[in-house]
Every structure is written in C-alpha cells, then in structure tokens.
Write a protein that holds these residues in place. Structure first.
Motif, PDB file in Angstrom:
ATOM      1  N   TYR A 169       1.114  -1.116  -0.361  1.00 35.81           N
ATOM      2  CA  TYR A 169       0.087  -0.311  -0.239  1.00 35.81           C
ATOM      3  C   TYR A 169       0.733   1.194  -0.161  1.00 35.81           C
ATOM      4  O   TYR A 169       2.415   0.699   0.438  1.00 35.81           O
TER       5      TYR A 169
ATOM      6  N   VAL B 144      12.587   5.419   7.775  1.00 35.36           N
ATOM      7  CA  VAL B 144      13.662   5.546   6.218  1.00 35.36           C
ATOM      8  C   VAL B 144      13.878   6.933   6.446  1.00 35.36           C
ATOM      9  O   VAL B 144      13.538   8.052   6.586  1.00 35.36           O
TER      10      VAL B 144
ATOM     11  N   ILE C 298       9.002  10.111  14.102  1.00 33.17           N
ATOM     12  CA  ILE C 298       8.767   9.836  13.443  1.00 33.17           C
ATOM     13  C   ILE C 298       8.094   9.970  12.761  1.00 33.17           C
ATOM     14  O   ILE C 298       6.843  10.098  13.041  1.00 33.17           O
TER      15      ILE C 298
ATOM     16  N   MET D 188       1.862  10.386  -1.729  1.00 34.04           N
ATOM     17  CA  MET D 188       3.256  11.034  -2.096  1.00 34.04           C
ATOM     18  C   MET D 188       3.227  12.160  -2.185  1.00 34.04           C
ATOM     19  O   MET D 188       5.214  12.376  -1.406  1.00 34.04           O
ATOM     20  N   ALA D 189       3.058  13.253  -2.646  1.00 29.02           N
ATOM     21  CA  ALA D 189       2.800  14.665  -1.732  1.00 29.02           C
ATOM     22  C   ALA D 189       3.273  14.717  -0.650  1.00 29.02           C
ATOM     23  O   ALA D 189       4.925  15.272  -0.216  1.00 29.02           O
TER      24      ALA D 189
ATOM     25  N   LEU E 172       5.159  12.456   1.957  1.00 28.62           N
ATOM     26  CA  LEU E 172       5.814  11.592   2.201  1.00 28.62           C
ATOM     27  C   LEU E 172       7.319  12.381   1.485  1.00 28.62           C
ATOM     28  O   LEU E 172       8.059  11.894   2.369  1.00 28.62           O
ATOM     29  N   LEU E 173       7.258  12.888   0.008  1.00 35.65           N
ATOM     30  CA  LEU E 173       8.576  13.631   0.008  1.00 35.65           C
ATOM     31  C   LEU E 173       8.245  14.904   0.632  1.00 35.65           C
ATOM     32  O   LEU E 173       9.543  15.127   1.562  1.00 35.65           O
TER      33      LEU E 173
ATOM     34  N   LEU F 210      10.493  13.700   3.981  1.00 33.08           N
ATOM     35  CA  LEU F 210      12.106  12.954   3.866  1.00 33.08           C
ATOM     36  C   LEU F 210      12.778  14.380   3.057  1.00 33.08           C
ATOM     37  O   LEU F 210      14.070  14.154   3.281  1.00 33.08           O
TER      38      LEU F 210
ATOM     39  N   THR G  15      12.437  10.512  10.907  1.00 33.25           N
ATOM     40  CA  THR G  15      12.474   9.530   9.623  1.00 33.25           C
ATOM     41  C   THR G  15      11.293   9.105   9.679  1.00 33.25           C
ATOM     42  O   THR G  15      10.280   9.478  10.446  1.00 33.25           O
ATOM     43  N   VAL G  16      10.881   8.564   8.200  1.00 29.08           N
ATOM     44  CA  VAL G  16       9.978   8.438   7.826  1.00 29.08           C
ATOM     45  C   VAL G  16       9.600   6.598   7.474  1.00 29.08           C
ATOM     46  O   VAL G  16      10.138   5.953   7.126  1.00 29.08           O
ATOM     47  N   VAL G  17       8.371   6.946   7.796  1.00 23.42           N
ATOM     48  CA  VAL G  17       7.646   5.475   7.437  1.00 23.42           C
ATOM     49  C   VAL G  17       6.936   5.502   6.410  1.00 23.42           C
ATOM     50  O   VAL G  17       6.579   6.177   5.502  1.00 23.42           O
ATOM     51  N   ASN G  18       6.165   4.237   5.631  1.00 29.29           N
ATOM     52  CA  ASN G  18       5.634   4.354   4.545  1.00 29.29           C
ATOM     53  C   ASN G  18       4.017   4.943   4.528  1.00 29.29           C
ATOM     54  O   ASN G  18       3.295   5.309   5.832  1.00 29.29           O
ATOM     55  N   ILE G  19       3.554   5.467   3.501  1.00 27.37           N
ATOM     56  CA  ILE G  19       2.030   6.608   3.517  1.00 27.37           C
ATOM     57  C   ILE G  19       1.214   5.212   4.268  1.00 27.37           C
ATOM     58  O   ILE G  19       0.587   4.200   4.211  1.00 27.37           O
ATOM     59  N   ASP G  20       0.504   6.252   5.537  1.00 22.60           N
ATOM     60  CA  ASP G  20      -0.750   5.606   5.831  1.00 22.60           C
ATOM     61  C   ASP G  20      -0.223   4.954   7.136  1.00 22.60           C
ATOM     62  O   ASP G  20      -0.861   3.538   7.446  1.00 22.60           O
ATOM     63  N   ASN G  21       1.137   3.845   7.478  1.00 21.57           N
ATOM     64  CA  ASN G  21       2.140   3.155   8.000  1.00 21.57           C
ATOM     65  C   ASN G  21       2.062   3.572   9.901  1.00 21.57           C
ATOM     66  O   ASN G  21       2.940   3.597   9.753  1.00 21.57           O
TER      67      ASN G  21
ATOM     68  N   PHE H  34       1.143   1.598  12.258  1.00 18.85           N
ATOM     69  CA  PHE H  34       1.410   0.310  12.689  1.00 18.85           C
ATOM     70  C   PHE H  34       2.904   0.597  12.911  1.00 18.85           C
ATOM     71  O   PHE H  34       4.369   0.446  14.250  1.00 18.85           O
TER      72      PHE H  34
END
Lengths: 245, 245, 245, 245, 245, 245, 245, 245
Positions: free
Chosen positions: C202, D225, E194, E209-210, E212-213, E216, E224-230, E232
């Motif tokens: 996802y 990340v 986080i 994505m906007a 997220l970028l 980052l 630090t960053v994790v995936n979109i909507d993550n 958990f």
C-alpha cells in the motif's frame, strides 16, 4: 550434515571438545558449511568466475584487485564498464579489452559449451550493451552468436534470421527507444528471451524507462527483463540458462 | 472582408451609422466575420459535423442536445463513449448504436470518399478503441477498412496484410500493452500512421502509459500519436488526412 | 527452401503455372512456409499448448473458445485470471479449477519432465500470483515444487530451504512490498531466478512498482524480471528454461 | 513560566518597568524564553552542536563561519559534503577531514556514550554515505561501530554479524540498488533500524528512488527511512535514539 | 548456544542419539536454535507480541489464528486494519475494538513503561493512522500520549504543546496533504521524530506521495519516515526507541 | 501588546492577580494575544468566516458543527464538497445548497464588495470546480462574475469576453485536459490570474496532472496555480486579492 | 474603438479611402486596435515594462535587444537569468547587475508604490530565486521588503516577523526541500501568499518537485503556487496584486 | 512481384538456374522482392530519401556513409542533429548546413510539391526543433512555410495568421513550456495538426513532459503528437500527409 556427524563421532571419541562443535554450528563459520570464504571461494559456491564492475573504481584499485587475483590464481576475471582510459593503465597486466562494450577479460576463458546464446541488437547505439551481454555469456562458458542492426521498423531483415533463432538455446534481445524488438523475436522463438532495454533515445524515452516498460508489458510469451543497460545481467542469466546441469 | 466593404459603402451612403460598423468590428460579434455562431455554424467553420462526448453527460442531457439538433436539421451527429444503458434510453430518437465501440450516430452519414483509412487492432480487448476510431473516420466521410487481432507476437499474420497496407491512404494502429505494433506497420507502409495506445494491460502498463511512451519513441518514421484510448481523435485526424482538399 | 525447389521443378515441367509460385512466395501464405495457421497450429510453431487470458472475456465467450478446442482436440488448455463466478459457469465442460490462483485447465496435462521449477512465495497475499506461476509451468510440462511464506524478514526460514534451492533447475521468486526476496535467493542459487513483483502492499508500493524496481536493481546475479502480478509469464519462461532441448 | 513570575514580582516592586515585561513576552525575543539566540545558543536549545552543510557554500564562506565559531568557542563543529578541494583550503584551521565520507570536524568531540550505533554498509560505493552517518553519530556523542560490504546477495556474510546486531542499541543500514538489506537486518534485530537509501545504481534505480521505495515498503518491523544519500540525517536520528535521557 | 551444549552433554551421556543433534542443528528447525518456531516463539526472538494485518484476510481466517493463539496462551495480540464488519464477527472472542483506528487487541496489554511516545495528528482525517500508531506503541509497552488537530496553518496551537514535546521520549507526527508538521515539531524537540505521511488529500497529493516526499526532505534534523498510512510501523519503531534496554 | 499593558496596569493596581497574567501569556491561550481562540475567533484573526470541508465527514458530524455555530452566532458558514445526499439531511437547518458546485452556505453572506472576481470555465465538466471557486469568492465578500464554456479550441468565443476581462480585478481560470486556457487569458489581462487545473480528462491527463503541469509552465505572465480541483483555494485567494485593504 | 471612429470620420470626409479602414480592421494589424505593436507597445497593452529572459540567449543577442530598446526609449527593462559572464559583456550599456539573483535592470525604475510585497526566503541556497522575485516586483513598481533564513525548523525566528506579515499587502514565500514555509506563513497572514518552490535539495527532492507538491497541497488558505525556481513569475503576480487599480 | 515473374521466365528459358531464384526468394535477400537492399534501395521501398541521425555518430563515420552515398548516387541525403563542429569537418563534401536546426543536406532536393506544410514555432528557443521539422518536410518534397514567435500569451499575433492557416494542407505546431499552441491552432484549422513538444522550459516542465502531456490532452480535434524535440518525425509525417497519392 555428514560433516557434522563426523564431528559428533570425533567428539564422542574425545578427539575434539564441545567448543569445536559449537563453533562449527554457530553462525559465524557458517560459510565453511559448504559456502566457503567469500573472497576466494565464491567461484566454488556459485560456480562462476569473478567479475569486477569498474564504474566508480579507480584504475589503481582495479589493478590491486587484479594483481591479487593473478597471485591467487583466481582467473579468468571479467571487468565491465571499464573506460578506455582506465583500460590503458591496466594494459601491462595483459587484459584483453573490447572498446565498444567497454569490457575486458584476463586469463583463459572457459571452453565454449555446446548450447548457444544468440544476441540480437536493435541499433548501432545499442552495441555497447549487446557487446557486454555477449562477452559476459562467453566468459561464463556459453557459445555466443551476435546479430546487429535488426530494428523492427525493417521487419523483413529481422525475419531473415529465423534460422539462427531456431538454432539458439537462449536469446538476448537488446533495444532502446520503444523497445519492441524482444516481443517480435519471442513470437518467432521457442526458447527463453531475455530483453535488455537501453538508455538509447531522447525525450519521452525517459532514459530507457519507455523501453523497459514496453518489454515488461510484452504481449509475447517467454520474455523476461533486466535493468536498463544491464548487458552483464542478461549475459549472466543467459549463461545460467544454457549451462549443462 | 467583403461584408465590411459593403457596410462601409452603406455607411458612406448614410444607410447605416458609425455605431453599426464599430459593433461589427468589435470583438463580440467576431464570429460573424466568417466564423459563424458556435452552436449551429461550427460545421461551416471547420467543415465537420457535430460530435457529443457522452461520458459524464446524463441521458436526458444528451436527449436535449439531440432533439435540438434534429429540430435545427444539424445532422448527422456522432455520440462517443455512450454506455449501453444510456443508448437504450435514446433508442426512440432513432440512433444507430454500436455496442462494442460504444458509439452511436444519428442521421445519414456523408458519402464514403475515395481514399481509405485502414484501422489495425492488436488484440480483442483493444476493439472498443479501434471501433471508435473506425466509426469516427467513417462519420467524417472517409472510407474505412478494419483488421483485428494482429499483435506483433505473431508477426506473420500481420505481414499477411501487406497488400491492404499498400492500398491504404492513412493507417490507424491501435494497441495496448507494449504498444509496438504501430512501429512494425510504419516500417511496412508509405502513408501516415496514427498510433493509438490503449489502457489494456496491467501492472507496469501504468494504465496505458507504457504503450503511449513506446509509440512516442517509435524507431519507425511516419508515426504520430494520440492520447490513451482516444480512438475518436485518431479517427478524426485520419479523416482530415484523407479528405479531398 | 526445399519446397520451393520442388515447386520450381514442377513449374519447369509444366505441372504448375507461374502464378502458383508467385502465390507461394507472396506474403499472405507465408505462414505455410513452416509457420502454419495461427489458430490451430500455434502449438506446432512454438511447441506450447493454448492459453486463454480470461480477464475481460465473458463466460460465454470462454465457453465458445473451449468448445471449439474440445471439438478440434486442441487440448490441454490453460485458462488464467478466471474468476470463481465464471469458473462455475464452465464447470460442466470438465475444467479443473484452482480457486487461489484463479487458473483452470482442461484436458490431460503433459507428462512431468525431469527438471524442476522451484516457486518461492514471500507472503500469503502473494499466493495467487505464485499459484499462477506454478500451474503454468506444470501445464507446460515442468516438474514444479512450491514453498510459501518465506519473506526476508525471517531470513532463517528462507535459508532452511537451501537443499531445495540446490536441487532446482530454475527458480521463480514471487514477492510484493519491497520485493527483496529474489535477490537473497539468487545469492544462494546457481540457476536462473525469475523474479515476479506483486501488487501486494500500500502507499509507496505504488501498485507493485516498488517491488518491480527493487527486482530490476537486484545486486545479485542471475535475476530476470517479469511484469507485476505476471505469474503466467514467469511460469512460461521457467518452463522454457527447463524444457529438454 | 517561573521567570515570568519573578519578573512580575520585580515589576510590582518597581525594580523593572512595564516595558521589560512586554519585551520579554513579545514574539521577537521569544528565543530568550528558553530557546536562546539562534546563532550561538542552538546547542543549548536542542542539545546538539553546530553542523555546516558545505555543498553550495564556497570555501571562504565556510572559513568565515568556522572562524566566528572558533572565536565564540562554539566547538565542536561538523562539516558535511565538504569536497577535498575545499577541505584543503581550510586545513590551516585545524579541521580533521575524512576523504571518503567528505566530512570534517573541528574541536574536541564529546565523550563517547555507553550505547552503540551500528552502521551496516551494503557495497563499497555506499561507503561515503555510511561514513557520513557514522561520523555524524559519533560527533553527537554516540559510540559507533561499522561493518561494510554486507550486501544481501551474500547473505551468510551478513548473518555472521548476528552478535554485533544483538549488542547494538540502534542500527543504521545503508544500501543502494534494490535497497533490501535493511529489511533483512530488521528481521535479525530487536532495536530500531534506520534505513538509508543511496543513489548507487543505474537505469531503473532512478537515482536512488528504487532503494528508497524498497525501504519504505519493508516487510520487516522496526524500520524507518531517511532521504536518499542522507547519511547525516540517519546519524543524527540514531544519536538521538541512543542518547541518555 | 546453551541448549546445544546441554544436548551435547546428553548425547555424550547416551541419553539422546546422534540424530537428535543433527535434527536440532539442521536448517529446518533452525528456529529452535534460539529463534523459536515462527508461530509461537517470535515474541521470544524479537521481544514483541504477535500482530495480525487483517486487510485481505477473511473473518474466519482471523478467527482461526486468534483461536490458536488463545489456546497456546500466545497473548496479547494486536489486529490492525480490521474493518468494523469483521470486528463484529469476532466480538465473541473478547477482542477490544477501536473503530477509528480500526485496531483490536485481545489479551492483557503489557504494563505501561516509564518513557513516553507522543503522537501528534495534523487533521481529523489523519486520526485513523494516528490511532493505529498510538495503539501499536501502547501494545508494545510504551506510555502513549496523543494530541490532535495541530496542523501547521494554525501554528500557535501547535506551539502551545511545547511542554508535552519537552516531556516526550519519542514523537510520532502524522500528517497528510503537504506533510509539513513533522518538520516544525522536530525543530521544537530534542528527541527522535517519526513522520507518518497519510493519504489524506486530493489531486496533486498523489495518494500521499506529496506528504511522503515532503517528510523525506525535511529541513529539520532528527526526522525519519515510514510508508504512507503506516501508523503501525511508526508505533512499532517508536516503541523500540523508548523500550528499556 | 496593548492588552498586556492594560493587564499589567490592572495587576499593579491589584485588580487582578499574578496568575491572570501568567495565564494570559502562557502558550495555551496564546491565541488571545491577538490571534483569538481557534474555534470561535478565527474570523477575527484572519478576517474570514468559517469553512467546512465536508468530504469524509458524516452528515451528523456536519450537523453538529453547524448547530454549534448557529448557537454561537458564528455565521455565515461555507460548506464545500457536500454531496447531495448529505445536503438533504441538513436541509432543515436552512442551508442554501448548490447542486453543481456541491457547496452550501448558511447565514447571510457579507455585502458584495466593489471589486470583481471573474471566473472562466473551460468546459461543462469543469463547472463543479468553477462553481466552488465562484461561491467561495462571493462568500468572502467579493463581487463575482462567471463565464462558461470558453475552451481554447474555439478561441474567438473566448476573445469575445475581452471587455469582461478588462473590467475584472482578478481572474480565476478553470480548465482540465491540456489546461491551456489560463495562459491565453493571462495574455489578454492586466490583473492576476489564478489557474485551477481540474481532473477532467482521461489517459495521459493523469488525473489532472497534465493540466496542472501545463499551468505551472505557462508562458504568460501573471499566472499562479492551485491544486487540482481546488476551486475553494482559488476563490479564497482571489477574494484576498480583491479585498479592500 | 476611438481610433476606428476617427478613421471612419476621415473616411466619410474623403480624407482616407476604403482600403485604409479594411487594412486597419483586418487581422494582421489587429494589434493597432488598441493592442499596439508587440515589440514597442506591449507596455501599453498590459501596463508592464519589457523583460528579457537571458537563459539561452547569447550576450550579443541581448545587447542587440537592449540597444534597440535604448534607441526607442523603451526603458526600463529587466533581464533575468543573466550569468555574471554575460553581464560583464553588457556592462558598458549601463546595466545594474545583481550577482545573487542574476538579474539586471537598465533605465530608471518606476516610482515605488504604496503597497508592500514581502518576500520570505527559507534558506541561503534559495536566495537567488527570492532575489529574482524581489527585483521583479520592485521593477514593476511595488514596494518590496525581504526577510531571509526563516526556515520552519526554527519556527520562532519565523514567528518574530509577525509584524512585518501584518503590514504586507502580498507575501512571496520561497522555499526548497520540503517547501513547508508558505503554509506556516499563510496561517499567520491575512493577505495572498505566492509560494515559490526551489530546486534546492537532493535525492527525493526530485529537483524541486517535492517542494512544489507540498505547496500545492497546502493545508493553509490563501496560497497559490508558481513553477519551480520561478522567482520572476512570483514577483510579477505579486506586483499585479498590489498595483493600484 | 513483376521481377519474380521475369526471373521465372528467364529460368524457364534456361537463362538462369534454379539457385538464382532460390537466392532471390530466400529470406536474406528478401528485400529484393520489392523492398530493395536496405542500404541503397530504401528510397524505392518507402518512397523517401535517406536520413542520417548524426547524434552519437562521429564525424568520420558520417563521412564514410556520405562518401558511399555519393559514390552510389544515393542523393539527396538529410543529416539531422549535426553539431556545428562536425559540420565543419564535412564541409568539403559540399553539404548545405543550417546552424539553427543543426540539419544538413547533400544533393539536389526534390522539386517542391503543390501542397503546403505550415510550421508554427512558439518561441525563439523552439526554433531548432521547428527548423528540423521544416527542413525535413522540404527534403521530402513538401512546400514549406514557417511562422515564428507566435506563443499563445499574445494570441492576437497568432490569430493574424488565419489566412496562412486556411491555405495550409498540414500544420506543424512546435511549442515548449505549457505546449498549448497546437490546441489553439487546431481550433482555427481544417487540416491535420502535428504537435511537437520541445524540452524548452525548466522545473515542472520536466524536460518537455509537461508540453507533451498538454498536447496529448488537447481539447481541440485533429491534433496528433510526436516525441519531445522530434522535429524530424513531425516533418516526415507532414510530408507523408501532403504527398500526392
């Protein structure tokens, strides 16, 4: 696990102590369980000779690696992405350099096998990538045949190689721009086709992404794909495919 | 500018006053300077009949437009992207509906011209788009011939249509997935080829972007491209190409 | 070209006329030069049975194709991407349906060959794609072994299959999310690895693009890649690789 | 708010006037409410020394900043992305320059803490980024241990560092190409893993985007990340994680 | 390796035979060498309880897993991405379901630790992701505090939580749209931040994505960053950071 | 800071105690230092009424907010992205709903100002976005004029509005597909143009990205851009531009 | 239309003939209908002086344009993206060159207006873009104030400029990396904010796309956006916004 | 097939032997079946002269090709993407070089046809691409007319060319940045428009992708598109469109 049984026997007989078995089993010496030391025994493990990716390495660094290999008898070796300039600095080591593919080999190549890798190259600008694929496959023991300048806009020229296609055991198809050639070839062939997109093109070729996407979406069966400009990867996989097992 | 001269004459002779000329020349009535009113006179300006893009319009809205056109005699009319469900609600108006291409026409089509648009369709999933292209070109007066199921993975089937290619005045090539078919055809043809990428595919086809990029990067000469799934655009341009001038 | 020589002899002897040779040579009957008719002879040309991609086809259409194949004895046949609903409508034809992989076969499969395709599946959500790969390879005559739930975050479980890896002739590695498993496996194997990215994930997985890019950039040698979710393509290529030549 | 109460007391007692309180409360000197002046007191506010990002700054500009810091005793200082050429122009100031990571420090580093940051580096081309991470973490007071050349294609070498992994308090995993190493490591570790994608690769690595996406989609738990090539960011966060609180 | 030593002792004393050790050491049961069986012993290996990702799993499948866990006493367990509908089907098992975060737990949670994870949530639409992060961190033993509706367009509201920021040991910052909030917070904090981008937004937010970028590329240190909507992933990493070591 | 001075005076005179000042100054009620309470005083701070983004909110939630606003007299209020279905559930509150733009207002709108926002809409499918822009600008006090169906393919129709362009104080140009209309308009205007890309289109329109990129690259001066489909943002900014200062 | 009326009067009085009016009205000299000749009268039409985009133009070409402008008195003129090297070649013409913004002006600037454009610049690397914006706005007659080094990671420094924000009539916010600053500023302001993303950053900044997307998705009201690095566009629009109308 | 009939006649008459026909018919010399040898007879097959894409070819290589063509009388020839430096090295061969379009021709061009290709160029930076299009079309026998500097931001200048548009048989529209000009022109024309996006622009122009997407999404009918900067492709297709058939 035979070696472990031997060790256990030795241990019961008092020849070795407990620690020797613990050491053997523990993760660190795992490589000795048949995988060997990385530096010198990789050939044993995976059955392939050493390869140096020269891009980003300086001439003196490559020289260092080569000299150590010569000393340890770890030949032949393949060097890819080697600029002409660096190649000249390594000439005295006896490397065999191919300017177009920017590949060099050192040491006697393995005997040519019975099965054939056929490398198709769409345009003259794709030749460096096709050359890298051909040299890599040959370096790994495959018999290699090459055909160039067979883009799909002159389809009859491509069709005239049907006989060569029929004789091949694996085909590498190298193309830039719209990257459609592998699909046409796979439609003519009964063997696996490895498609190599190249960064040849401009504008909407997006540095080879157009060709890559095209190949991944091939409507023909039997096509697998490697990274853009990755002639080495295609040659390596093709050699694995035609190797005697 | 003849009308302006007439007006000037009338003005000098006192038949009309200064304001009449200013009005005529001013931006608002610009359309009357030979460009006509948008709603009813577009056919005159651009020489083509009216087209309704049905997607996003409700059945009753389309009915409204059609009824007005019938009243004003503004036929024939082409309706594209018309769902079967909406088509059934409009049946009583006498529309001629094609389920595959989801196109309908109302009114007598123009006489078929002398020059031929040849529509190639790669796979059965591409048929709606190819059909839209064919109907649009025919609607605009072109003679249209269609060939389906000629993907490049079975190249000999495609080659068997060389004669049809030779007879065509313009070719539309519709393909999804890797979108390579237009390149092969352009290599066999001496006439313009309009490539239509379709959204057929999955994964790295990126909704048709792979085919689109492939077509834009064609190594064959004489290929131009339209938007993904834009059969209408291809048919329209092809008809312009083969129209008598 | 032997047939052409025969024809020429017949022609000189007056048995056939000029036109017969022109016809033979002309593009249209090209297929008869050893490539056969597309519909029924493809198996002869490429040495593989027929496959139906069910997505986008309606049940009655698939039924039509299958009935024709049964009539002409063109079995076995493989049907991929077949929904459970459609499968139920085709049950009476005697298809063998696998719900997880959404594949069905009809007719007796070819005898299992001597060489093995090993299918690794990273997570349970990747099972449909891995199943499609396994069934396709088996359908084409390969011996197939499957291992599931071997993601790289529990690396020791994956490592416990070293023996299976050593015995395989070709490996298919199916993974979504970060798609790293094929790289690890290729490092343990001496045979070709076909990597299959899946759309499992996802957010920044971008519908499988993250896994696809990861696989294309594999730092391990011997990896080639197919389209996202393309289990069929992987199984097909793997079967070509292990086929006896 | 204790200071405000004091001031209010002083004010009531006539020691200070109204303006002093307004000044204190107004937005401008907000920094004095515990946040200090930006230029000299940032260390106090966030508890970390000063860092200079040298890319895009000229040698004389960096010199200017350093000289001011020396004067004000604001040491130690870390300089990242410092080219060798610029470093040589600053040698006389006494900087300690590391050519691989292109980092320099000036002034005595803080005492090494009790908790360990372990830096894993996948390939030799990733060393500059791993080095930047290691130096940054050390500069901020962490104890740092580094391991290089542990790509996932030779998984046993990576596994041989299980003991080091067990001892670490935070792990930084630096990798380019397919960027899969952090996932494997996180599966072996019980502490936070910071993944650093690098721009090492070509073609479909898209300048590091492939590795970045791979890391964001990690199937292993405990991975966060940072930006591509952002060794500094990883080292900084790792140091925050292991700092005594 | 203590268990191995025990076994060896038993073996020498004749209590067990050679095969017992070979079995123990062989790759398959490798997990018993301290890594445990995946299903039941993962908690031991990584020190964390079990988690079920419910998306894509059917209610009866989740029930099956839960019932086995209850039987084996493998509690507590966390279930994420659990729809309300499925949750209702599992109610009789005694799960504790949170509708907003779509998370459920079963079994007594671990005692709350001494150190605090502070969860900031930018907008109400981001609450499900923030909730998932909070519940995950709490589930793993962290003390959790949450603050909502602190977007950066009303910066003074965000600033009013400086005291909470100062008290936190780790901060999770959840934001969609432009995803700028974590940068502002990191500028105010002395602990690791986080950042969790969410898919909240439309148009050029590109599904998260906007954000997220943006995260980052944060100009603030310590992010630090994790995936979109993550949520958990963020909660898990945060809990690792604040865990006592 | 006048209020603070007042408070200090009161404090010195004993009218209020120390705590009252600390409360006032402390971060939480910071908003009272001229920024007001978020919920009720935002209008004061930024000079604009409240707006509710209805997407993702349930009808009963919106009702709750509206009822509180009615109670506190915080009207007028604007509700955007409100579906017809939800609107009907709120009818009894007296909202004024516009079906095309999916906007509703409650309470008396501010008096129309002297300066004009002119809203151009390219196609009928863009009307919801243009409508949202118009209603937002009007809601904030601007005088609004709207022109529809002025795509650039019929440039003369667009040119016929030169007079309206000349009279406008700010222009909003709404267009999907290639998004070129704002550039043409900016070439005709002497006032700021706010371009709004819409998601109208298909295939390579990439959900409005094509129009967005087109507008950002406008060769005409005086164009600024908002997010895809963000009519609200355009209307808001336009109203700020024409407001009396 | 006054000139047309004059001409008509002349025509009636026999001073000019019919053709003169036809010429005047015909499309070619359309510019004389109030729009003027492009080269010399653009200022009249759009009310702004001339601007030269120097990138891609050679020094001698720019000299040519400037000399013609000097001759025709078409000053002042603004030259953007002018390299230092080219600027030196044009020094003798009397241009006023600003090295940081790479802008030059020639001729006396218009009198500074009453309303203020406030330019915020996030980092020192963003200064060239901020400078271009400031010079452009000033060149067009606006009063300009600039503030630099106000990134959001040190939010209190940014907040200390509340008073300047309150006084501004339009704000330009220039930022690279995560591009979040404009959102924060818009939350503090009651006037239009024009956000300018810059290409400052690396890796996932994607050449400024991260900042651009961030700004387009701003959660704050009143933000519009221009192209990456387009300081000129922002300055131009800001000047239009603050111009007296 | 006439030549084959001749050969057959000769064969029957004993003038040639069997092998001569087999050779003629066999796949390799397939080109002689009416398609000619690639090097020398392509003009015959597709009806167009030879073209050399000079980019990536060295001067001596181009010289080699040209000299062979001169020898075989295979003129005229077109050379595209030829740098000034290489052109100078080929001057002695008598090539006719155009510096702006970087094209050269050698040999007498075909007689100008009756039908006209009209080339519109948006900005001066687009001139090289427009020039390449114009020279290519002329080289293939078309009559070519060119108009430059007609961007859509000064729409009246563009409109002043209505008469030229009316007279054209095919239009090429070259534009960078937002690429909107072809849409406006297609709205004014009754003939096919070929849109050529250029890489002119910066930032979000994404190397011409913005213009390309804009053109593919044109709301005007009759527009087809070629690759970014592909003036050659547009000129070639335009010449095919206007050729007499």
């Amino acid at each position: 696990m035979d070696k472990l049984k031997e060790l256990l026997k030795d241990y019961k007989e008092g020849k070795i102590d407990e620690e020797a078995i613990v050491d053997y089993v523990s993760l660190k010496p795992f490589e000795d369980l048949g995988f060997a030391k990385v530096d010198h025994h990789r050939r044993v493990r995976q059955g392939v000779p050493e390869v140096i990716f020269a891009e980003g390495k300086k001439a003196f660094q490559i020289r260092g690696i080569l000299e150590e290999m010569i000393k340890s008898g770890d030949l032949p070796v393949l060097i890819t992405r080697l600029s002409k300039k660096k190649a000249e600095k390594l000439k005295d080591l006896g490397i065999d350099y191919d300017e177009i593919s920017r590949c060099a080999t050192l040491g006697e190549l393995p005997k040519e096998g019975d099965r054939t890798v056929l490398v198709f190259c769409a345009g003259t600008s794709d030749l460096p990538v096709a050359g890298e694929a051909a040299i890599t496959a040959r370096f790994m023991g495959a018999k290699v045949r090459s055909v160039s300048d067979v883009g799909i806009s002159g389809i009859h020229r491509l069709l005239s190689f049907q006989e060569e296609i029929n004789k091949a055991d694996c085909i590498i198809a190298v193309a830039g721009m719209e990257g459609a050639m592998p699909s046409v070839i796979a439609g003519l062939a009964r063997v696996p086709v490895i498609a190599v997109p190249t960064s040849v093109g401009y504008g909407a070729s997006l540095g080879g992404m157009a060709a890559l996407l095209s190949m991944l979406n091939s409507c023909a069966n039997g096509v697998t794909v490697v990274n853009i400009d990755n002639g080495f990867g295609a040659g390596y996989s093709a050699a694995l495919i035609v190797q005697e097992r």
